[in-house]
Design a protein around this motif. Structure first.
Motif, PDB file in Angstrom:
ATOM      1  N   MET A 101       0.898  -0.994  -0.177  1.00 48.31           N
ATOM      2  CA  MET A 101       0.040   0.207   0.246  1.00 48.31           C
ATOM      3  C   MET A 101       1.123   0.956   0.498  1.00 48.31           C
ATOM      4  O   MET A 101       1.579   1.100   0.474  1.00 48.31           O
ATOM      5  CB  MET A 101      -0.628  -0.330   1.153  1.00 48.31           C
ATOM      6  CG  MET A 101      -2.180   0.593   1.021  1.00 48.31           C
ATOM      7  SD  MET A 101      -2.898   1.269   2.799  1.00 48.31           S
ATOM      8  CE  MET A 101      -4.335   0.327   2.306  1.00 48.31           C
ATOM      9  N   ASN A 102       0.855   1.598  -0.936  1.00 51.03           N
ATOM     10  CA  ASN A 102       1.234   2.917  -1.237  1.00 51.03           C
ATOM     11  C   ASN A 102       0.735   4.498  -1.019  1.00 51.03           C
ATOM     12  O   ASN A 102      -0.430   4.550  -0.025  1.00 51.03           O
ATOM     13  CB  ASN A 102       1.935   3.575  -3.197  1.00 51.03           C
ATOM     14  CG  ASN A 102       1.145   3.364  -2.935  1.00 51.03           C
ATOM     15  OD1 ASN A 102      -0.062   4.157  -3.014  1.00 51.03           O
ATOM     16  ND2 ASN A 102       1.581   3.838  -5.170  1.00 51.03           N
ATOM     17  N   ARG A 103       1.500   5.453  -0.335  1.00 50.43           N
ATOM     18  CA  ARG A 103       0.602   6.885   0.095  1.00 50.43           C
ATOM     19  C   ARG A 103      -0.700   7.157  -0.363  1.00 50.43           C
ATOM     20  O   ARG A 103      -1.774   6.998   0.439  1.00 50.43           O
ATOM     21  CB  ARG A 103       1.491   7.443   0.395  1.00 50.43           C
ATOM     22  CG  ARG A 103       1.159   9.292   0.811  1.00 50.43           C
ATOM     23  CD  ARG A 103       2.270  10.654   1.634  1.00 50.43           C
ATOM     24  NE  ARG A 103       2.863  10.555  -0.433  1.00 50.43           N
ATOM     25  CZ  ARG A 103       3.729  11.751  -0.260  1.00 50.43           C
ATOM     26  NH1 ARG A 103       4.403  12.106   1.171  1.00 50.43           N
ATOM     27  NH2 ARG A 103       3.916  11.696  -1.661  1.00 50.43           N
ATOM     28  N   LEU A 120      -4.295   6.802   1.812  1.00 47.23           N
ATOM     29  CA  LEU A 120      -4.706   7.787   1.710  1.00 47.23           C
ATOM     30  C   LEU A 120      -6.526   8.126   1.140  1.00 47.23           C
ATOM     31  O   LEU A 120      -7.220   8.190   1.981  1.00 47.23           O
ATOM     32  CB  LEU A 120      -4.724   8.823   1.015  1.00 47.23           C
ATOM     33  CG  LEU A 120      -2.881  10.154   1.950  1.00 47.23           C
ATOM     34  CD1 LEU A 120      -2.332  10.833   1.630  1.00 47.23           C
ATOM     35  CD2 LEU A 120      -3.259  10.541   3.303  1.00 47.23           C
ATOM     36  N   ARG A 121      -6.822   7.097   0.090  1.00 49.37           N
ATOM     37  CA  ARG A 121      -7.878   7.201  -0.517  1.00 49.37           C
ATOM     38  C   ARG A 121      -8.168   6.497   0.813  1.00 49.37           C
ATOM     39  O   ARG A 121      -9.576   6.023   0.567  1.00 49.37           O
ATOM     40  CB  ARG A 121      -7.938   6.908  -1.459  1.00 49.37           C
ATOM     41  CG  ARG A 121      -9.303   6.063  -2.310  1.00 49.37           C
ATOM     42  CD  ARG A 121      -8.671   5.690  -3.901  1.00 49.37           C
ATOM     43  NE  ARG A 121      -8.193   6.056  -4.607  1.00 49.37           N
ATOM     44  CZ  ARG A 121      -7.249   5.441  -5.726  1.00 49.37           C
ATOM     45  NH1 ARG A 121      -7.063   5.018  -5.851  1.00 49.37           N
ATOM     46  NH2 ARG A 121      -6.179   6.408  -6.094  1.00 49.37           N
ATOM     47  N   ALA A 122      -7.838   5.092   0.511  1.00 47.15           N
ATOM     48  CA  ALA A 122      -8.489   3.898   1.685  1.00 47.15           C
ATOM     49  C   ALA A 122      -9.148   4.874   3.476  1.00 47.15           C
ATOM     50  O   ALA A 122      -9.928   4.864   3.241  1.00 47.15           O
ATOM     51  CB  ALA A 122      -7.739   2.364   2.153  1.00 47.15           C
ATOM     52  N   PHE A 123      -7.893   5.694   4.023  1.00 48.87           N
ATOM     53  CA  PHE A 123      -8.263   6.708   4.725  1.00 48.87           C
ATOM     54  C   PHE A 123      -9.102   7.533   4.767  1.00 48.87           C
ATOM     55  O   PHE A 123     -10.407   7.602   5.402  1.00 48.87           O
ATOM     56  CB  PHE A 123      -7.133   6.790   5.717  1.00 48.87           C
ATOM     57  CG  PHE A 123      -7.031   7.926   6.663  1.00 48.87           C
ATOM     58  CD1 PHE A 123      -7.261   6.799   7.929  1.00 48.87           C
ATOM     59  CD2 PHE A 123      -7.354   9.395   7.336  1.00 48.87           C
ATOM     60  CE1 PHE A 123      -7.741   7.292   8.998  1.00 48.87           C
ATOM     61  CE2 PHE A 123      -7.496   9.776   7.774  1.00 48.87           C
ATOM     62  CZ  PHE A 123      -7.820   9.190   8.733  1.00 48.87           C
ATOM     63  N   GLY A 124      -9.306   7.717   3.403  1.00 50.36           N
ATOM     64  CA  GLY A 124     -10.607   9.121   3.155  1.00 50.36           C
ATOM     65  C   GLY A 124     -11.634   7.949   3.367  1.00 50.36           C
ATOM     66  O   GLY A 124     -13.252   8.847   4.063  1.00 50.36           O
ATOM     67  N   GLY A 125     -11.777   7.358   2.768  1.00 51.14           N
ATOM     68  CA  GLY A 125     -13.135   6.868   2.015  1.00 51.14           C
ATOM     69  C   GLY A 125     -14.086   6.080   3.434  1.00 51.14           C
ATOM     70  O   GLY A 125     -14.907   6.365   3.645  1.00 51.14           O
TER      71      GLY A 125
END
Length: 70
Positions: free
Chosen positions: A9-11, A15-20
């Motif tokens: 998992m890159n940055r 961030l996409r997963a965390f935002g979702g």
């Protein structure tokens, strides 16, 4: 050219997963019905505090507020 498979998992993906996940959590909290609690200010906050004392009257007089009265 060979395409690289992204196994880690890159940055950007993080961030996409965390935002979702955070959006989903906020929506779940916002949409869940809860019992509303009424705020009771109590007697201390609802009592009258303004008093037109002599120094307040002097302030009004010095600053010309008496001329505004009709």
């Amino acid at each position: 050219m060979q395409e690289k498979k992204q196994t880690a998992m890159n940055r950007r993906n993080f961030l996409r997963a965390f935002g979702g996940a955070s959006t989903t959590a906020v929506a779940a909290v916002t949409l869940s019905p809860g019992e509303a609690q009424a705020y009771d200010p109590g007697e201390e906050e609802t009592r009258a505090r303004y008093r037109e004392t002599e120094h307040v009257k002097a302030f009004y007089r010095v600053n010309g507020y008496e001329t505004l009265k009709k």
